[in-house]
Every structure is written in structure tokens, then in C-alpha cells.
Motif scaffolding. Structure first.
Motif, mmCIF file in Angstrom:
data_model
loop_
_atom_site.group_PDB
_atom_site.id
_atom_site.type_symbol
_atom_site.label_atom_id
_atom_site.label_comp_id
_atom_site.label_asym_id
_atom_site.label_seq_id
_atom_site.Cartn_x
_atom_site.Cartn_y
_atom_site.Cartn_z
ATOM 1 N N VAL A 19 -1.347 -9.658 6.235
ATOM 2 C CA VAL A 19 -0.465 -9.715 5.323
ATOM 3 C C VAL A 19 0.217 -10.527 5.621
ATOM 4 O O VAL A 19 1.340 -10.864 4.867
ATOM 5 C CB VAL A 19 -1.121 -8.020 4.252
ATOM 6 C CG1 VAL A 19 0.543 -7.763 3.899
ATOM 7 C CG2 VAL A 19 -1.742 -7.817 4.094
ATOM 8 N N LEU A 45 -13.043 1.786 10.211
ATOM 9 C CA LEU A 45 -11.990 1.453 9.120
ATOM 10 C C LEU A 45 -10.862 1.184 9.750
ATOM 11 O O LEU A 45 -9.703 1.049 8.655
ATOM 12 C CB LEU A 45 -12.215 2.633 8.429
ATOM 13 C CG LEU A 45 -11.283 2.519 7.036
ATOM 14 C CD1 LEU A 45 -12.518 1.922 6.058
ATOM 15 C CD2 LEU A 45 -11.868 3.567 6.560
ATOM 16 N N THR A 63 -6.485 5.411 5.097
ATOM 17 C CA THR A 63 -5.852 4.462 5.948
ATOM 18 C C THR A 63 -6.065 3.309 4.618
ATOM 19 O O THR A 63 -5.064 1.899 5.367
ATOM 20 C CB THR A 63 -7.185 4.347 6.297
ATOM 21 O OG1 THR A 63 -7.485 5.370 7.398
ATOM 22 C CG2 THR A 63 -7.190 2.973 8.190
ATOM 23 N N THR A 64 -7.263 3.043 4.090
ATOM 24 C CA THR A 64 -6.876 2.658 3.130
ATOM 25 C C THR A 64 -6.004 1.871 2.745
ATOM 26 O O THR A 64 -5.150 1.560 1.960
ATOM 27 C CB THR A 64 -8.213 2.276 1.702
ATOM 28 O OG1 THR A 64 -9.043 2.875 2.322
ATOM 29 C CG2 THR A 64 -8.447 1.771 0.843
ATOM 30 N N SER A 86 -3.324 -4.999 7.768
ATOM 31 C CA SER A 86 -1.880 -5.302 7.582
ATOM 32 C C SER A 86 -1.377 -6.193 8.577
ATOM 33 O O SER A 86 -0.352 -6.325 7.758
ATOM 34 C CB SER A 86 -1.126 -3.334 7.797
ATOM 35 O OG SER A 86 -2.033 -3.053 7.348
ATOM 36 N N SER A 120 -15.745 2.786 3.959
ATOM 37 C CA SER A 120 -15.632 3.730 2.625
ATOM 38 C C SER A 120 -16.360 4.518 2.805
ATOM 39 O O SER A 120 -16.561 5.750 2.352
ATOM 40 C CB SER A 120 -14.236 3.621 2.215
ATOM 41 O OG SER A 120 -13.332 2.968 2.489
ATOM 42 N N ALA A 132 -10.300 8.606 5.491
ATOM 43 C CA ALA A 132 -10.357 6.787 5.050
ATOM 44 C C ALA A 132 -9.626 6.725 4.369
ATOM 45 O O ALA A 132 -8.836 5.092 3.821
ATOM 46 C CB ALA A 132 -11.966 7.291 4.442
ATOM 47 N N LEU A 148 -8.710 -4.225 -6.680
ATOM 48 C CA LEU A 148 -8.028 -3.546 -4.874
ATOM 49 C C LEU A 148 -8.596 -2.523 -4.282
ATOM 50 O O LEU A 148 -8.565 -1.952 -3.493
ATOM 51 C CB LEU A 148 -6.119 -4.114 -5.609
ATOM 52 C CG LEU A 148 -5.674 -3.803 -3.958
ATOM 53 C CD1 LEU A 148 -6.187 -4.811 -3.054
ATOM 54 C CD2 LEU A 148 -4.162 -3.854 -5.143
ATOM 55 N N ALA A 183 -13.864 -1.446 1.828
ATOM 56 C CA ALA A 183 -14.420 -0.737 0.501
ATOM 57 C C ALA A 183 -16.027 -0.521 1.573
ATOM 58 O O ALA A 183 -16.243 0.723 0.411
ATOM 59 C CB ALA A 183 -14.542 -1.314 -0.777
ATOM 60 N N THR A 188 -2.404 3.112 3.024
ATOM 61 C CA THR A 188 -1.743 2.265 4.191
ATOM 62 C C THR A 188 -1.550 0.805 4.408
ATOM 63 O O THR A 188 -1.252 -0.018 3.935
ATOM 64 C CB THR A 188 -1.587 2.290 5.683
ATOM 65 O OG1 THR A 188 -1.858 4.570 5.641
ATOM 66 C CG2 THR A 188 -0.568 2.312 6.498
ATOM 67 N N ALA A 189 -2.907 0.043 3.962
ATOM 68 C CA ALA A 189 -3.462 -0.819 4.431
ATOM 69 C C ALA A 189 -2.876 -2.023 2.913
ATOM 70 O O ALA A 189 -2.001 -3.035 2.863
ATOM 71 C CB ALA A 189 -4.691 -1.420 4.899
ATOM 72 N N PHE A 190 -3.490 -1.229 1.254
ATOM 73 C CA PHE A 190 -3.222 -1.292 0.414
ATOM 74 C C PHE A 190 -1.934 -1.698 0.293
ATOM 75 O O PHE A 190 -1.090 -2.205 -0.432
ATOM 76 C CB PHE A 190 -3.415 -1.156 -0.521
ATOM 77 C CG PHE A 190 -5.551 -1.295 -0.619
ATOM 78 C CD1 PHE A 190 -6.036 -2.325 -0.283
ATOM 79 C CD2 PHE A 190 -5.941 -0.877 -1.573
ATOM 80 C CE1 PHE A 190 -7.399 -2.663 0.166
ATOM 81 C CE2 PHE A 190 -6.982 -0.930 -1.111
ATOM 82 C CZ PHE A 190 -7.574 -1.721 -1.013
ATOM 83 N N GLY A 208 -8.374 -1.304 9.202
ATOM 84 C CA GLY A 208 -7.119 -1.250 8.172
ATOM 85 C C GLY A 208 -5.666 -2.048 9.003
ATOM 86 O O GLY A 208 -4.867 -2.593 8.119
ATOM 87 N N ALA A 262 -11.513 1.089 -2.601
ATOM 88 C CA ALA A 262 -12.131 2.127 -1.378
ATOM 89 C C ALA A 262 -11.771 3.044 -2.158
ATOM 90 O O ALA A 262 -12.495 4.478 -0.957
ATOM 91 C CB ALA A 262 -11.556 1.028 -0.187
ATOM 92 N N LYS A 287 1.094 -2.347 2.514
ATOM 93 C CA LYS A 287 1.310 -2.953 2.955
ATOM 94 C C LYS A 287 1.082 -4.304 2.007
ATOM 95 O O LYS A 287 2.024 -5.583 2.004
ATOM 96 C CB LYS A 287 0.666 -3.506 4.463
ATOM 97 C CG LYS A 287 1.178 -2.782 5.564
ATOM 98 C CD LYS A 287 2.349 -3.338 6.333
ATOM 99 C CE LYS A 287 3.253 -2.703 7.206
ATOM 100 N NZ LYS A 287 2.170 -1.465 8.073
ATOM 101 N N THR A 288 -0.494 -4.749 1.239
ATOM 102 C CA THR A 288 -0.853 -6.007 0.831
ATOM 103 C C THR A 288 0.424 -6.068 -0.389
ATOM 104 O O THR A 288 1.290 -7.059 -0.823
ATOM 105 C CB THR A 288 -1.580 -5.740 -0.171
ATOM 106 O OG1 THR A 288 -3.232 -5.633 1.727
ATOM 107 C CG2 THR A 288 -2.343 -6.633 -0.769
#
Lengths: 119, 145
Positions: free
Chosen positions: A101, A90, B132-133, A98, A26, B129, B3, A23, B135-137, A94, B6, B139-140
Motif C-alpha cells: 500500500v 497472517l 493484524t487485519t 502495508s 483469518s 488476527a 474490504l 481473509a 492495522t493493515a486496513f 499484514g 477478514a 494503512k490501506t
């Protein structure tokens, strides 16, 4: 005594640290054209390393704060955002999120198996 | 801290950069406009950006605890550029003065094109940006399965 061991707690804190960092990074990119804006970052690695040295209690209660580095002026309007560097960080963050997680998920799966949860 | 903070932050960047592109397009479209509702030729407009959270709500939250939660960017205002207007000799123009000079907008198409590229690149940076966020989320969220 928590059902989660220190490693699992550390993974959970690292995930929340990486989420906050995402965050903050970003935000730096969004403010790449804001006059006088200085970028922040979250150094959750060092904070976590320090807490791991102190014990599980410190890890469990760990919280992260964004911090501003020394002021830099890359442009005449006082803005200090290097958009390329922020994008790279960033992307890195990321991938790290991943990975964290995935590891946390795998460990949870082991715990579920040990508890006899099917599926 | 939610969550999807971002993603909201990147979205605020997209909104701000899109407005910059809109204003630049308006400047370019009005590069030769000599008549406006306010009277006189068109004046170039610029977008002023500021860090979001500087308003009352942000100050209040800051007073109660450590402020530092990022909130993105917001448009502070669209202000006219006060640089002098161009004077062009064109006696045949209906808006020419007694000496045959027409006052034209202070729009320089080259400056506008550079601004347009800058805004478009910044927009792309925010899109990247956000991806990227996302994709990561994603996965979460898979952790829940």
C-alpha cells in the motif's frame, strides 16, 4: 492504454491478493476448532509472477482463488489448522499489505505531481 | 468480497469461542446439580462448530460459481454429552436412591478447565488476527488521503 503502468497494475493486484489472503488466513484461525476443517491459502505471488511474464493484459485481468493444500490431520478430529503457523503467516501478510500500500501510494503521489495536482 | 471480510471472519471466531467459554462455565457451575427442569441430574454440554457458508445460501453461491470465499465459523449446535453419569454413595442426600447412591452430573472439572483454556487461547488468536487485519486496513485507508 491505461494511465497506470504494469508495475502499478501489479501492485493493485497484489494488494487485492494480500487482502483475500488475509481473509483466508483469518478464516483458518477462526476454524481452528472446527472438526474436519482443512486450511486454505492464496498463492498470489506465483499467480502474479506468471501474469507478469505474460504482459499487462494478464496482470489487469488477474483474479485469485483460495486453495487447499494436501490434507493434513494434526488432531484426532481431522482438523489441520496449525494456529501458530497461521498467525505468523497472517502477521507477515499484514506487513506485506502495508508495504504494498505504501509503495502504491508513493507511486500515485508521483503521478499526481506529474499531473500538476497540488496538495 | 468486501474490504472488511477478514474482520467479520475473526468476529465469527470470537463469537464461537465466547459461546464455548459460556457453555464450559455452565458445565462447571452445574458440576453438582442433581435436579434439572427436564428431570434427573445435569448433563454436560458441548459446542459443535462448523465452517460457515455450508447452509443454503452458501450452497447456492457455490452452485453459481467457484465457492471459496471464506465466511468464518458458526455454531452448529449445543449438544448434551452422552457419557455415563457418575454414581456417588451418599445415603444422606435427598436425591439418593434405595441403595444410597446419588446420580451426579457427568462433569469432570479438569476437562472443563482444559476446555476453558483452549477456548480462551483460541479467542486470543482471533483477537490477534483481527488486530493484524485492522492495522493493515488502516494503512490501506490512508491511501485516500
Amino acid at each position: 492504454m491505461s494511465v497506470l503502468d504494469t508495475t502499478q497494475l501489479a501492485l493493485t493486484r497484489a494488494i487485492s491478493g494480500a487482502t483475500l489472503r488475509g481473509a483466508v488466513l483469518s478464516n483458518n484461525i477462526a476454524n481452528a476448532d472446527t472438526p474436519g476443517f482443512q486450511p486454505s491459502d492464496v498463492d498470489f505471488h506465483s499467480a502474479l509472477e506468471g501474469a507478469l511474464g505474460e504482459g499487462p493484459q494478464a496482470v489487469e485481468g488477474l483474479s485469485f482463488e483460495p486453495e487447499q493444500g494436501p490434507p493434513v490431520a494434526l488432531r484426532a478430529d481431522g482438523n489441520g489448522v496449525d494456529a501458530e503457523a497461521e498467525s505468523a503467516q497472517l502477521a507477515e501478510n499484514g506487513l506485506e499489505l502495508s508495504a504494498l500500500v505504501q509503495v502504491a501510494g508513493a507511486r500515485t503521489q508521483i503521478l499526481r505531481t506529474a499531473m500538476g495536482v497540488t496538495s | 468480497m468486501g474490504l472488511f471480510d477478514a474482520i467479520d471472519i475473526s468476529a465469527s471466531g470470537l463469537t464461537a469461542q465466547r459461546l464455548r467459554m459460556d457453555v464450559t462455565a455452565e458445565n462447571l457451575a452445574n458440576a453438582q446439580t442433581t435436579r434439572t427442569p427436564e428431570g434427573g441430574p445435569y448433563r454436560r454440554k458441548t459446542v459443535i462448530l462448523q465452517q460457515a457458508g455450508g447452509g443454503f445460501a452458501g450452497q447456492l453461491a457455490g452452485a453459481f460459481g467457484p465457492s471459496g470465499a471464506p465466511e468464518g465459523v458458526e455454531v452448529s449446535g449445543i449438544v448434551p454429552d452422552s457419557t455415563p453419569l457418575r454414581r456417588v454413595y451418599d445415603p444422606g442426600h435427598p436425591d439418593a436412591d434405595a441403595n444410597g447412591y446419588v446420580t451426579m452430573p457427568n462433569v469432570n472439572p479438569v476437562t472443563e478447565m482444559v476446555d476453558l483454556i483452549d477456548a480462551s487461547r483460541a479467542y486470543q488468536a482471533n483477537v490477534t488476527a483481527m488486530q493484524t487485519t485492522k492495522t493493515a486496513f488502516a494503512k490501506t485507508i490512508e491511501l485516500l488521503r
